[in-house]
Design an enzyme around this catalytic site. Structure first.
Site, PDB file in Angstrom:
ATOM      1  N   LYS A   9       0.816  -1.222   0.000  1.00 29.78           N
ATOM      2  CA  LYS A   9       0.000   0.000   0.000  1.00 29.78           C
ATOM      3  C   LYS A   9       0.852   1.276   0.000  1.00 29.78           C
ATOM      4  O   LYS A   9       2.061   1.231   0.259  1.00 29.78           O
ATOM      5  CB  LYS A   9      -0.926  -0.031   1.217  1.00 29.78           C
ATOM      6  CG  LYS A   9      -1.938  -1.179   1.176  1.00 29.78           C
ATOM      7  CD  LYS A   9      -2.932  -1.066   2.317  1.00 29.78           C
ATOM      8  CE  LYS A   9      -3.984  -2.154   2.218  1.00 29.78           C
ATOM      9  NZ  LYS A   9      -5.039  -1.980   3.242  1.00 29.78           N
ATOM     10  N   TYR A  49     -12.523  -2.065  -3.922  1.00 33.61           N
ATOM     11  CA  TYR A  49     -13.011  -2.235  -2.543  1.00 33.61           C
ATOM     12  C   TYR A  49     -14.540  -2.145  -2.452  1.00 33.61           C
ATOM     13  O   TYR A  49     -15.068  -1.864  -1.374  1.00 33.61           O
ATOM     14  CB  TYR A  49     -12.372  -1.186  -1.631  1.00 33.61           C
ATOM     15  CG  TYR A  49     -10.966  -1.540  -1.179  1.00 33.61           C
ATOM     16  CD1 TYR A  49     -10.728  -2.644  -0.366  1.00 33.61           C
ATOM     17  CD2 TYR A  49      -9.882  -0.756  -1.549  1.00 33.61           C
ATOM     18  CE1 TYR A  49      -9.458  -2.970   0.066  1.00 33.61           C
ATOM     19  CE2 TYR A  49      -8.593  -1.073  -1.110  1.00 33.61           C
ATOM     20  CZ  TYR A  49      -8.397  -2.185  -0.302  1.00 33.61           C
ATOM     21  OH  TYR A  49      -7.124  -2.509   0.131  1.00 33.61           O
ATOM     22  N   ASN A 112      -2.130   0.165   6.714  1.00 30.50           N
ATOM     23  CA  ASN A 112      -1.637  -1.079   7.316  1.00 30.50           C
ATOM     24  C   ASN A 112      -0.712  -1.874   6.391  1.00 30.50           C
ATOM     25  O   ASN A 112      -0.644  -3.091   6.455  1.00 30.50           O
ATOM     26  CB  ASN A 112      -2.825  -1.923   7.804  1.00 30.50           C
ATOM     27  CG  ASN A 112      -3.763  -2.339   6.693  1.00 30.50           C
ATOM     28  OD1 ASN A 112      -3.624  -1.882   5.555  1.00 30.50           O
ATOM     29  ND2 ASN A 112      -4.712  -3.199   6.995  1.00 30.50           N
ATOM     30  N   HIS A 115      -2.288  -5.467   1.616  1.00 33.24           N
ATOM     31  CA  HIS A 115      -3.587  -6.142   1.468  1.00 33.24           C
ATOM     32  C   HIS A 115      -3.309  -7.546   0.960  1.00 33.24           C
ATOM     33  O   HIS A 115      -2.382  -7.748   0.177  1.00 33.24           O
ATOM     34  CB  HIS A 115      -4.470  -5.397   0.452  1.00 33.24           C
ATOM     35  CG  HIS A 115      -5.637  -6.227  -0.023  1.00 33.24           C
ATOM     36  ND1 HIS A 115      -6.806  -6.324   0.685  1.00 33.24           N
ATOM     37  CD2 HIS A 115      -5.787  -7.035  -1.110  1.00 33.24           C
ATOM     38  CE1 HIS A 115      -7.630  -7.144   0.043  1.00 33.24           C
ATOM     39  NE2 HIS A 115      -7.039  -7.586  -1.050  1.00 33.24           N
ATOM     40  N   GLU A 126      -9.564 -11.010  -7.597  1.00 31.75           N
ATOM     41  CA  GLU A 126      -8.666  -9.855  -7.398  1.00 31.75           C
ATOM     42  C   GLU A 126      -7.462  -9.901  -8.344  1.00 31.75           C
ATOM     43  O   GLU A 126      -7.017  -8.853  -8.832  1.00 31.75           O
ATOM     44  CB  GLU A 126      -8.198  -9.812  -5.938  1.00 31.75           C
ATOM     45  CG  GLU A 126      -9.336  -9.476  -4.974  1.00 31.75           C
ATOM     46  CD  GLU A 126      -8.895  -9.384  -3.521  1.00 31.75           C
ATOM     47  OE1 GLU A 126      -9.721  -9.003  -2.686  1.00 31.75           O
ATOM     48  OE2 GLU A 126      -7.714  -9.675  -3.216  1.00 31.75           O
TER      49      GLU A 126
HETATM   50  P1  CMP Z   1      -7.417  -4.511   3.545  1.00 30.83           P
HETATM   51  O1  CMP Z   1      -6.907  -5.850   3.865  1.00 30.83           O
HETATM   52  O2  CMP Z   1      -6.872  -3.820   2.337  1.00 30.83           O
HETATM   53  O3  CMP Z   1      -9.022  -4.588   3.405  1.00 30.83           O
HETATM   54  C1  CMP Z   1      -9.840  -3.479   3.601  1.00 30.83           C
HETATM   55  C2  CMP Z   1      -9.103  -2.320   4.183  1.00 30.83           C
HETATM   56  O4  CMP Z   1      -9.923  -1.374   4.819  1.00 30.83           O
HETATM   57  C3  CMP Z   1      -8.197  -2.817   5.299  1.00 30.83           C
HETATM   58  O5  CMP Z   1      -7.136  -3.554   4.796  1.00 30.83           O
HETATM   59  C4  CMP Z   1      -7.832  -1.520   5.957  1.00 30.83           C
HETATM   60  O6  CMP Z   1      -6.851  -0.804   5.250  1.00 30.83           O
HETATM   61  C5  CMP Z   1      -9.159  -0.785   5.832  1.00 30.83           C
HETATM   62  N1  CMP Z   1      -9.953  -0.889   7.074  1.00 30.83           N
HETATM   63  C6  CMP Z   1     -10.498  -1.975   7.609  1.00 30.83           C
HETATM   64  N2  CMP Z   1     -11.166  -1.676   8.738  1.00 30.83           N
HETATM   65  C7  CMP Z   1     -11.017  -0.358   8.906  1.00 30.83           C
HETATM   66  C8  CMP Z   1     -11.466   0.545   9.881  1.00 30.83           C
HETATM   67  N3  CMP Z   1     -12.203   0.143  10.912  1.00 30.83           N
HETATM   68  N4  CMP Z   1     -11.114   1.835   9.736  1.00 30.83           N
HETATM   69  C9  CMP Z   1     -10.366   2.245   8.673  1.00 30.83           C
HETATM   70  N5  CMP Z   1      -9.926   1.419   7.697  1.00 30.83           N
HETATM   71  C10 CMP Z   1     -10.232   0.131   7.825  1.00 30.83           C
END
Ligand code: CMP
Length: 138
Positions: A9, A49, A112, A115, A126
């Site tokens: 990311k 998403y 984070n 993904h 995906e």
């Molecule tokens: P990812 O695995 O890419 O899947 C969905 C993404 O949404 C997740 O990682 C985070 O980056 C984001 N995400 C999930 N939960 C939250 C949350 N409670 N608040 C903000 N972002 C979130």
């Protein structure tokens, strides 16, 4: 053998962590069989998403994912989907185990670092979102 989609990311690409993250995949026995660096438009992030579109974090997530380059990749190996989820750790870096990508490199629940697909079925969807068959070399 199985394939999974991984995304490095914007928070990680902007801190030059692509190589460090790729080393974790390779050290764990996953092969990077396709990879490219690109910029998502907000519209493409929204499409990718879409499953989260009712969530409060959807707009912010899509804004963030289109804010800087990402690296998309196909990881290949034994039980690749589950293996990658162990390597990544919990969605929220604060909850992720020490030694996982999100704990070591993630900044918060949105930023984070990575993904990864959550099932073999979603992995194929995906992977098809980003790659043609010609670009994947096992
Ligand atoms: P990812 O695995 O890419 O899947 C969905 C993404 O949404 C997740 O990682 C985070 O980056 C984001 N995400 C999930 N939960 C939250 C949350 N409670 N608040 C903000 N972002 C979130």
């Amino acid at each position: 053998m199985q394939r999974t989609l991984s995304i490095i990311k914007p928070d990680a690409t902007s801190r030059n962590l692509t190589g460090s993250i790729n080393a974790r995949f390779e050290d764990a026995g996953l092969r990077i069989v396709a990879q490219k660096r690109l910029c998502l438009t907000k519209a493409l992030a929204e499409k990718f998403y879409e499953v989260h579109k009712e969530k409060a974090f959807y707009d912010s997530l899509c804004e963030y994912m289109s804010s800087a380059p990402i690296v998309v990749q196909v990881l290949f190996g034994n039980d690749a989907v589950a293996k990658n989820r162990v390597i990544m750790g919990a969605t929220n870096p604060a909850d992720a185990e020490i030694g996982t990508l999100r704990r070591d490199f993630g900044q918060n629940i949105e930023r984070n670092a990575v993904h990864g697909s959550d099932s073999p079925e979603n992995a194929e969807i995906e992977i098809g979102f980003f790659f043609s068959q010609m670009e994947i070399v096992e």
